[in-house]
Design a protein around this motif. Sequence first.
Motif, PDB file in Angstrom:
ATOM      1  N   GLY A 108      39.505  24.777  39.306  1.00 14.82           N
ATOM      2  CA  GLY A 108      39.826  25.640  38.185  1.00 14.82           C
ATOM      3  C   GLY A 108      39.339  27.064  38.392  1.00 14.82           C
ATOM      4  N   LEU A 109      38.118  27.211  38.897  1.00 11.12           N
ATOM      5  CA  LEU A 109      37.586  28.548  39.152  1.00 11.12           C
ATOM      6  C   LEU A 109      38.417  29.285  40.196  1.00 11.12           C
ATOM      7  CD1 LEU A 109      33.760  27.756  39.147  1.00 11.12           C
ATOM      8  CD2 LEU A 109      34.979  29.183  37.488  1.00 11.12           C
ATOM      9  N   ALA A 110      38.890  28.558  41.197  1.00  8.61           N
ATOM     10  CA  ALA A 110      39.739  29.181  42.224  1.00  8.61           C
ATOM     11  C   ALA A 110      41.052  29.675  41.602  1.00  8.61           C
ATOM     12  CB  ALA A 110      40.007  28.184  43.351  1.00  8.61           C
ATOM     13  N   ILE A 111      41.651  28.871  40.725  1.00  8.26           N
ATOM     14  CA  ILE A 111      42.894  29.283  40.071  1.00  8.26           C
ATOM     15  C   ILE A 111      42.654  30.492  39.177  1.00  8.26           C
ATOM     16  CG2 ILE A 111      44.650  28.599  38.382  1.00  8.26           C
ATOM     17  CD1 ILE A 111      44.413  25.727  39.471  1.00  8.26           C
ATOM     18  N   ILE A 112      41.557  30.477  38.418  1.00  9.47           N
ATOM     19  CA  ILE A 112      41.247  31.608  37.542  1.00  9.47           C
ATOM     20  C   ILE A 112      41.011  32.866  38.373  1.00  9.47           C
ATOM     21  CG2 ILE A 112      39.566  32.538  35.906  1.00  9.47           C
ATOM     22  CD1 ILE A 112      39.169  29.622  34.929  1.00  9.47           C
ATOM     23  N   GLY A 113      40.246  32.720  39.444  1.00 11.64           N
ATOM     24  CA  GLY A 113      39.982  33.875  40.305  1.00 11.64           C
ATOM     25  C   GLY A 113      41.255  34.471  40.872  1.00 11.64           C
ATOM     26  N   GLU A 114      42.150  33.607  41.337  1.00 13.47           N
ATOM     27  CA  GLU A 114      43.420  34.092  41.888  1.00 13.47           C
ATOM     28  C   GLU A 114      44.291  34.725  40.788  1.00 13.47           C
ATOM     29  OE1 GLU A 114      46.598  35.162  44.060  1.00 13.47           O
ATOM     30  OE2 GLU A 114      44.611  34.551  44.812  1.00 13.47           O
ATOM     31  N   SER A 115      44.271  34.130  39.609  1.00 11.27           N
ATOM     32  CA  SER A 115      45.068  34.663  38.500  1.00 11.27           C
ATOM     33  C   SER A 115      44.552  36.038  38.059  1.00 11.27           C
ATOM     34  CB  SER A 115      45.042  33.677  37.319  1.00 11.27           C
ATOM     35  OG  SER A 115      45.587  32.422  37.694  1.00 11.27           O
ATOM     36  N   VAL A 116      43.230  36.184  38.011  1.00 11.75           N
ATOM     37  CA  VAL A 116      42.642  37.481  37.657  1.00 11.75           C
ATOM     38  C   VAL A 116      43.044  38.541  38.679  1.00 11.75           C
ATOM     39  CG1 VAL A 116      40.485  38.780  37.424  1.00 11.75           C
ATOM     40  CG2 VAL A 116      40.718  36.527  36.349  1.00 11.75           C
TER      41      VAL A 116
END
Length: 417
Positions: free
Chosen positions: A403-411
Amino acid sequence: MTVFEDLESQVRSYCRNWPVVFDTAKGSRLTDVDGNSYLDFFGGAGALNYGHNPEVLKKPLLEYLGRDGITHGLDMYTTAKGEFLNTFQEKILAPRGLEYKVQFPGPTGANAVESALKLARKITGKEALINFTNAFHGMTLGALSVTGNSMKRGGAGIPLVHSTPMPFDNYFDGKMPDFLWFEKVLDDTGSSLNEPAAVIVETVQGEGGLNPARIEWLQGLEDLCRRKGLLLVVDDVQMGCGRTGPFFSFEIAGIKPDIVTISKSISGYGLPMALVLIKPEYDQWGPGEHNGTFRGNNPAFVTATHTLRNWWSDDTLERDTIRKGEKIEEGFHKIIADNQGTEMFAKGRGLARGIQFEGEGLAEKIAGKAFEHRMLLETAGPNDEVLKLLPPLTTTDDEIDEGLAIIGESVRSVIGS
């Protein structure tokens, strides 16, 4: 999906951000009709603290239904209700030194809040209430009267009266002493403040933007209520049942509210259920004075009982929730450090976490981008400026990393564009 557009009311909201048809769910994941898997950090808006369809709850639920156990019971005595009450006393109240009578209102958080407000007025004989800036307590008229969001309040269609908002913790960014205004208007006979019956508060404001109240602020609020003869009502609908670590979110401050509202994850399975916890001296209802057709949802009593036995016989879940929350906070700080050109900061407590963005519409765009990566997130705050995470407490470390990886990429994707 045309059936939803053709037949369902325009009031629908979450589905507009996630325009797929979901079919199955397990743990921290949902699957759509095309077989695509989505990581769920929305968690039923806090109603799925133990994930989707946990086996440890599904088995006793199916057994209960299979033997024709009572489903609809109003407030009749049933074995399912009795087992829940005994287990709640044994696993939750007694170990914490808490003495409460348990009321079963209608099955939602708003039902619990309405009941609490009515009872506070009955006990004191006073009409006025104190709420806080950016509070959220539900969408019925009484609950809306103590809610801050102007859009939600506007839907009432009538004036929402008999409540006065006070500044929540850090509303003035630390530039004003705690409760300066609150205590001043209480004591000033010229303030025009109607003498209040009670104060209603969230220890962490969820819909208001993941604003955690400091321990000393909560302790100060309880002290103020005791000195001024006000009842203290804690709304633990979203932040209770372990969301911040302890079972009750107010445990961290060592306070003992007069009335507590519980719902969302109390059943453990996403089944509708709510509680109002009342100090015994304040249990002043007359029989039937507050009731509801679906306050006796016995399948919810069954899963709630097994939830308490499975997850609240020791402090394992509490410690793990705090640890996972710190893991998410650490991940957020890395995302913030990697995107220093945009003003943002981490917020929350336990596994109620978020990032607040100063740029208009950024949080919503990032949540939209995360959905493209098959992750469910929502936004919060008066202007939807906070990216809000309420993952199941049972979410694994690997899923948190994912989840953190997805959020980081989305940001990065949204800010870069």
